[in-house]
Design a protein around this motif. Sequence first.
Motif, PDB file in Angstrom:
ATOM      1  N   PHE A 196       0.819  -1.215   0.000  1.00 51.03           N
ATOM      2  CA  PHE A 196       0.000   0.000   0.000  1.00 51.03           C
ATOM      3  C   PHE A 196       0.859   1.273   0.000  1.00 51.03           C
ATOM      4  O   PHE A 196       0.475   2.303   0.564  1.00 51.03           O
ATOM      5  N   GLN A 202       0.244  12.163  -1.827  1.00 56.59           N
ATOM      6  CA  GLN A 202      -0.995  11.500  -1.404  1.00 56.59           C
ATOM      7  C   GLN A 202      -1.108  11.470   0.112  1.00 56.59           C
ATOM      8  O   GLN A 202      -2.181  11.693   0.677  1.00 56.59           O
ATOM      9  N   ARG A 206      -4.012  13.400   2.689  1.00 55.11           N
ATOM     10  CA  ARG A 206      -4.799  12.741   3.743  1.00 55.11           C
ATOM     11  C   ARG A 206      -4.524  13.371   5.103  1.00 55.11           C
ATOM     12  O   ARG A 206      -5.427  13.561   5.923  1.00 55.11           O
ATOM     13  N   PHE A 220      -3.450   5.576   8.735  1.00 54.79           N
ATOM     14  CA  PHE A 220      -3.750   5.289   7.326  1.00 54.79           C
ATOM     15  C   PHE A 220      -2.549   4.618   6.673  1.00 54.79           C
ATOM     16  O   PHE A 220      -1.414   4.771   7.157  1.00 54.79           O
ATOM     17  N   PRO A 221      -2.769   3.851   5.593  1.00 55.77           N
ATOM     18  CA  PRO A 221      -4.062   3.453   5.039  1.00 55.77           C
ATOM     19  C   PRO A 221      -4.746   2.415   5.930  1.00 55.77           C
ATOM     20  O   PRO A 221      -4.079   1.634   6.617  1.00 55.77           O
ATOM     21  N   ARG A 222      -6.065   2.392   5.914  1.00 58.61           N
ATOM     22  CA  ARG A 222      -6.814   1.536   6.823  1.00 58.61           C
ATOM     23  C   ARG A 222      -6.545   0.064   6.590  1.00 58.61           C
ATOM     24  O   ARG A 222      -6.509  -0.728   7.534  1.00 58.61           O
ATOM     25  N   ARG A 223      -6.354  -0.313   5.313  1.00 59.91           N
ATOM     26  CA  ARG A 223      -6.117  -1.742   5.025  1.00 59.91           C
ATOM     27  C   ARG A 223      -4.853  -2.230   5.705  1.00 59.91           C
ATOM     28  O   ARG A 223      -4.820  -3.327   6.273  1.00 59.91           O
TER      29      ARG A 223
END
Length: 244
Positions: A196, A202, A206, A220-223
């Motif tokens: 990710f 980017q 965020r 972040f990222p949530r995954r």
Amino acid sequence: MITSEVIWLTGASTGIGRSLAIKLASCGNTVIASARNQQALEQLAAEYNNIIPLAFDVTRQDSIELMQQQLSNYSGHLDRVIVNAGTCEYLDIDTPDWDMMRRVMTVNYFGAINTVAAAIPLLEASPRPHMIAIVSLATLAPFPRAEAYGSSKAAMQYFFDSLRIDLVSKNIDVTVINPGFVKTPLTDKNNFSMPFLMSSEQAAERMVKAIAARPRQFDFPRRLKWLLKVLGFIRALWNKIIAS
């Protein structure tokens, strides 16, 4: 949206810090950009007339008073401070450089403390002050060779979580931001898979949105966050997977 504020940002010469400085300046804020590399800061400031280059070595505890004076020369207050300066080194267990533990902790952890010490008096002068610490999702699970980096970031997480409680009396909000893998000059040195992975632009996009909302914590990222959380709970499985 964050606009018309005075924001002090450390680690602003490259990577996430540079992208944050550009994003915040583009929104109409006055950004006091700090790092050790004065030339890089001046190049950045040449592109935006609302970015003020101000060199600061976060490891120098003896320069805290001087930094406060220099900051106050530009503004009588700080609306936000973003504690972003950091470094990363990896341990080679076959030929270990144990001094590296101290080097990384000095920049990441004690550098954050020095920044906070310099910023608090000027934050108190703001009507709605906000302190933001850039930490890391690496605190969720142990990674190989990351003893120094992970420990310093875990120390930062606890420090700012505790500091948040003590700063309630001063009406200073504290947000901890934990990014995953972001493409920067530091991560460009990594020779392992970075799931990710995102660009610093980017990541900055965020972060600025999160900072405007003033959460206690933003991951972040949530995954990646939930992957590390789940595997971090199953330490035996995590160790088996990551060691291989």
